[in-house]
Design a protein around this motif. Structure first.
Motif, PDB file in Angstrom:
ATOM      1  N   CYS A  60      -2.844 -18.573  59.312  1.00 39.66           N
ATOM      2  CA  CYS A  60      -2.463 -17.399  58.524  1.00 39.66           C
ATOM      3  C   CYS A  60      -2.195 -16.218  59.457  1.00 39.66           C
ATOM      4  CB  CYS A  60      -3.567 -17.028  57.536  1.00 39.66           C
ATOM      5  SG  CYS A  60      -3.188 -15.553  56.565  1.00 39.66           S
ATOM      6  N   PRO A  61      -0.956 -15.707  59.481  1.00 36.43           N
ATOM      7  CA  PRO A  61      -0.645 -14.606  60.393  1.00 36.43           C
ATOM      8  C   PRO A  61      -1.392 -13.314  60.065  1.00 36.43           C
ATOM      9  CG  PRO A  61       1.319 -15.287  59.170  1.00 36.43           C
ATOM     10  CD  PRO A  61       0.200 -16.153  58.732  1.00 36.43           C
ATOM     11  N   GLU A  62      -1.820 -13.169  58.831  1.00 38.41           N
ATOM     12  CA  GLU A  62      -2.533 -11.953  58.419  1.00 38.41           C
ATOM     13  C   GLU A  62      -4.048 -12.118  58.469  1.00 38.41           C
ATOM     14  OE1 GLU A  62      -0.599  -9.451  58.149  1.00 38.41           O
ATOM     15  OE2 GLU A  62       1.165 -10.727  58.193  1.00 38.41           O
ATOM     16  N   ARG A  63      -4.503 -13.325  58.814  1.00 34.62           N
ATOM     17  CA  ARG A  63      -5.950 -13.629  58.842  1.00 34.62           C
ATOM     18  C   ARG A  63      -6.608 -13.303  57.494  1.00 34.62           C
ATOM     19  NH1 ARG A  63      -4.428 -16.597  62.170  1.00 34.62           N
ATOM     20  NH2 ARG A  63      -4.743 -16.391  64.384  1.00 34.62           N
ATOM     21  N   ALA A  64      -5.911 -13.678  56.421  1.00 36.93           N
ATOM     22  CA  ALA A  64      -6.392 -13.382  55.069  1.00 36.93           C
ATOM     23  C   ALA A  64      -7.312 -14.459  54.511  1.00 36.93           C
ATOM     24  CB  ALA A  64      -5.193 -13.200  54.130  1.00 36.93           C
ATOM     25  N   ILE A  65      -7.397 -15.608  55.165  1.00 33.90           N
ATOM     26  CA  ILE A  65      -8.190 -16.727  54.662  1.00 33.90           C
ATOM     27  C   ILE A  65      -9.506 -16.797  55.414  1.00 33.90           C
ATOM     28  CG2 ILE A  65      -8.288 -19.228  54.374  1.00 33.90           C
ATOM     29  CD1 ILE A  65      -5.169 -19.114  54.324  1.00 33.90           C
ATOM     30  N   SER A  66     -10.588 -16.882  54.666  1.00 32.94           N
ATOM     31  CA  SER A  66     -11.889 -17.058  55.308  1.00 32.94           C
ATOM     32  C   SER A  66     -12.531 -18.346  54.796  1.00 32.94           C
ATOM     33  CB  SER A  66     -12.811 -15.870  55.055  1.00 32.94           C
ATOM     34  OG  SER A  66     -13.110 -15.744  53.696  1.00 32.94           O
ATOM     35  N   VAL A  67     -13.259 -18.973  55.695  1.00 36.77           N
ATOM     36  CA  VAL A  67     -13.952 -20.221  55.404  1.00 36.77           C
ATOM     37  C   VAL A  67     -15.382 -20.049  55.885  1.00 36.77           C
ATOM     38  CG1 VAL A  67     -14.020 -22.700  55.839  1.00 36.77           C
ATOM     39  CG2 VAL A  67     -11.813 -21.498  55.795  1.00 36.77           C
ATOM     40  N   ARG A  68     -16.312 -20.287  55.000  1.00 33.74           N
ATOM     41  CA  ARG A  68     -17.719 -20.148  55.403  1.00 33.74           C
ATOM     42  C   ARG A  68     -18.583 -21.150  54.665  1.00 33.74           C
ATOM     43  NH1 ARG A  68     -20.735 -17.644  51.503  1.00 33.74           N
ATOM     44  NH2 ARG A  68     -19.593 -16.425  49.959  1.00 33.74           N
ATOM     45  N   ASP A  69     -19.721 -21.404  55.222  1.00 33.46           N
ATOM     46  CA  ASP A  69     -20.704 -22.229  54.537  1.00 33.46           C
ATOM     47  C   ASP A  69     -21.292 -21.424  53.386  1.00 33.46           C
ATOM     48  OD1 ASP A  69     -20.487 -24.508  56.156  1.00 33.46           O
ATOM     49  OD2 ASP A  69     -21.804 -23.616  57.657  1.00 33.46           O
ATOM     50  N   ARG A  70     -21.539 -22.077  52.302  1.00 33.17           N
ATOM     51  CA  ARG A  70     -22.064 -21.386  51.115  1.00 33.17           C
ATOM     52  C   ARG A  70     -23.388 -20.701  51.408  1.00 33.17           C
ATOM     53  NH1 ARG A  70     -22.858 -24.148  45.195  1.00 33.17           N
ATOM     54  NH2 ARG A  70     -22.892 -22.177  44.049  1.00 33.17           N
TER      55      ARG A  70
END
Length: 74
Positions: A60-70
């Motif tokens: 994502c060029p805007e770094r809009a996606i985040s992924v984390r452990d719940r």
């Protein structure tokens, strides 16, 4: 030990500008809304989707996606 839904994927609506890379590369995780912005199909996922989610966040060029452990606080 992992649980059924222990991965959280989110899209920051303030940062997403609708490039569409995430839903082009990973349609199993993302779709677009009526304006062309990314929408996560489901925010909770199991660990089997981790690689695809991380790939989308890095692409994502805007770094809009985040992924984390719940279990991790946002």
């Amino acid at each position: 030990m992992t649980t059924e839904h222990d991965l959280v994927i989110t899209v920051d609506r303030d940062r997403c500008v609708g490039h569409g890379r995430c839903f082009d590369l990973h349609p199993q995780l993302f779709t677009s809304d009526d304006l062309g912005f990314s929408v996560v199909k489901s925010t909770l996922h199991d660990q089997s989707t981790r690689d695809a989610a991380l790939d989308a966040s890095l692409d994502c060029p805007e770094r809009a996606i985040s992924v984390r452990d719940r279990s991790t606080r946002s």
